[in-house]
Write a protein that holds these residues in place. Structure first.
Motif, mmCIF file in Angstrom:
data_model
loop_
_atom_site.group_PDB
_atom_site.id
_atom_site.type_symbol
_atom_site.label_atom_id
_atom_site.label_comp_id
_atom_site.label_asym_id
_atom_site.label_seq_id
_atom_site.Cartn_x
_atom_site.Cartn_y
_atom_site.Cartn_z
ATOM 1 N N ASP A 178 -24.641 -13.787 30.411
ATOM 2 C CA ASP A 178 -25.456 -14.937 30.820
ATOM 3 C C ASP A 178 -26.455 -14.564 31.915
ATOM 4 O O ASP A 178 -27.612 -14.993 31.884
ATOM 5 C CB ASP A 178 -24.559 -16.075 31.312
ATOM 6 N N GLU A 182 -30.419 -14.761 31.191
ATOM 7 C CA GLU A 182 -31.211 -15.706 31.982
ATOM 8 C C GLU A 182 -32.395 -14.985 32.621
ATOM 9 O O GLU A 182 -33.522 -15.503 32.648
ATOM 10 C CB GLU A 182 -30.337 -16.365 33.048
ATOM 11 N N ASP A 185 -34.882 -14.385 29.865
ATOM 12 C CA ASP A 185 -35.615 -15.618 29.564
ATOM 13 C C ASP A 185 -36.728 -15.861 30.572
ATOM 14 O O ASP A 185 -37.884 -16.136 30.217
ATOM 15 C CB ASP A 185 -34.667 -16.816 29.597
ATOM 16 N N LEU A 205 -36.967 -15.817 23.346
ATOM 17 C CA LEU A 205 -35.930 -16.725 23.831
ATOM 18 C C LEU A 205 -34.907 -17.016 22.737
ATOM 19 O O LEU A 205 -33.712 -17.181 23.019
ATOM 20 C CB LEU A 205 -36.552 -18.032 24.339
ATOM 21 N N GLU A 206 -35.370 -17.073 21.496
ATOM 22 C CA GLU A 206 -34.451 -17.265 20.380
ATOM 23 C C GLU A 206 -33.520 -16.064 20.225
ATOM 24 O O GLU A 206 -32.324 -16.223 19.961
ATOM 25 C CB GLU A 206 -35.225 -17.502 19.087
ATOM 26 N N ASN A 208 -32.531 -14.119 22.611
ATOM 27 C CA ASN A 208 -31.569 -14.237 23.712
ATOM 28 C C ASN A 208 -30.506 -15.300 23.421
ATOM 29 O O ASN A 208 -29.331 -15.127 23.763
ATOM 30 C CB ASN A 208 -32.296 -14.575 25.012
ATOM 31 N N ARG A 209 -30.905 -16.394 22.800
ATOM 32 C CA ARG A 209 -29.951 -17.464 22.486
ATOM 33 C C ARG A 209 -28.867 -16.965 21.533
ATOM 34 O O ARG A 209 -27.670 -17.249 21.721
ATOM 35 C CB ARG A 209 -30.690 -18.663 21.867
ATOM 36 N N HIS A 210 -29.267 -16.220 20.524
ATOM 37 C CA HIS A 210 -28.287 -15.678 19.573
ATOM 38 C C HIS A 210 -27.382 -14.641 20.243
ATOM 39 O O HIS A 210 -26.185 -14.572 19.945
ATOM 40 C CB HIS A 210 -29.005 -15.068 18.372
ATOM 41 N N ARG A 212 -26.441 -14.642 23.364
ATOM 42 C CA ARG A 212 -25.464 -15.391 24.165
ATOM 43 C C ARG A 212 -24.296 -15.846 23.296
ATOM 44 O O ARG A 212 -23.130 -15.738 23.682
ATOM 45 C CB ARG A 212 -26.116 -16.617 24.799
ATOM 46 N N ARG A 213 -24.622 -16.385 22.144
ATOM 47 C CA ARG A 213 -23.579 -16.907 21.268
ATOM 48 C C ARG A 213 -22.652 -15.789 20.789
ATOM 49 O O ARG A 213 -21.432 -15.982 20.681
ATOM 50 C CB ARG A 213 -24.223 -17.611 20.063
#
Length: 283
Positions: A178, A182, A185, A205-206, A208-210, A212-213
């Motif tokens: 995280d 962050e 991002d 950013l997309e 990075n989102r994946h 994180r998951r």
């Protein structure tokens, strides 16, 4: 801002500067990452050319991104506890501070401008071609199809306009993931504010989102893009899990320069104008 500095730093951000390698442990507070960005677009080259290099130093809750090109050098300091970036041109003893909320506001305005332009092109007579409109919409929406190969630890986000491929490593500590993402991002958005010719950062950013998951960080990132000029880039990263004396000396030098009476702190627009005037005068 000097074009070489812009190119090296913006490419590093687009691909994810400061990506973690497979060796060592992530749980140390201080480490350094050396990044190389390669151009793989030219079919006439037997070996990909190096477009840029950068150094990222992680120390005491901050990140120092350093770019040097000849007589010009610039440090982007990420300070999450203060919700800001400090940009320091060490060649000119010139600095500026950019707060996260300012970046968010400028991102919102940039999106509005693009949305208004799309509306104009849709309603003009004759309307713009679907291809033109799709290329304008894509960075705002970043509709990417995810595929994750767990055996290969390879994350792919694809679309007709842009594809990211990230070779990953699984991380046990969600907080580490995280914190890094962050940072990624925030700095991707800052890059767009400093260099408006850069791609709108929603695709990054997309990614990075994946990540994180999946609780993973990438070790190598490849980017293919047909938006504007055809682009094929690859970023590789070397990580050292301790800062050496040279790294600490650089951090001390930068922090001392920021505190020096010789360093002039100016608003962002004045900072950019000063460097632009300097660049123009050299030409």
């Amino acid at each position: 801002m000097k074009s070489a500095l812009k190119t090296v730093w913006s490419l590093g951000v687009l691909l994810g500067a400061g990506i973690i390698s497979l060796t060592g442990t992530l749980y140390g507070q201080d480490f350094r990452i050396y990044t190389r960005v390669y151009n793989e677009a030219s079919p006439n080259q037997t070996r990909a050319s190096v477009l840029g290099r950068s150094l990222s130093l992680f120390h005491a809750g901050k990140v120092y991104d350093y770019i040097e090109n000849g007589s010009e050098s610039e440090v982007i300091i990420y300070e999450p506890s203060q919700e800001r970036f400090v940009v320091l041109n060490t060649s000119r003893n010139l600095a500026t501070t950019i707060h996260f909320d300012e970046v968010a506001h400028k991102m919102h305005l940039a999106r509005q401008v693009t949305e208004n332009r799309i509306t104009e092109l849709e309603t003009q007579q004759p309307p713009a071609s679907p291809d033109v409109l799709d290329q304008l919409r894509f960075p705002l929406e970043a509709n990417l199809v995810e595929h994750f190969d767990a055996e290969q630890n390879l994350l792919t986000l694809s679309s007709p306009h842009l594809t990211y491929s990230a070779r990953c490593v699984e991380i046990e500590n969600q907080e580490v993931v995280d914190f890094y993402l962050e940072y990624a991002d925030q700095i991707a958005q800052l890059n767009y504010i400093l260099h408006p010719n850069a791609l709108y950062p929603k695709p990054r950013l997309e990614l990075n989102r994946h990540l994180r998951r999946l609780v993973r960080l990438p070790v190598e990132v490849r980017l293919r893009s047909s938006i504007g000029v055809e682009t094929q880039l690859r970023a590789e990263h070397q990580v050292h899990w301790k800062l050496d004396a040279g790294d600490r000396s650089l951090i001390h030098e930068w922090e001392s320069t920021l505190k020096s009476e010789l360093t002039k702190n100016v608003p962002l627009n004045e900072y950019q104008r000063a460097l632009l005037i300097s660049q123009t005068s050299r030409r």
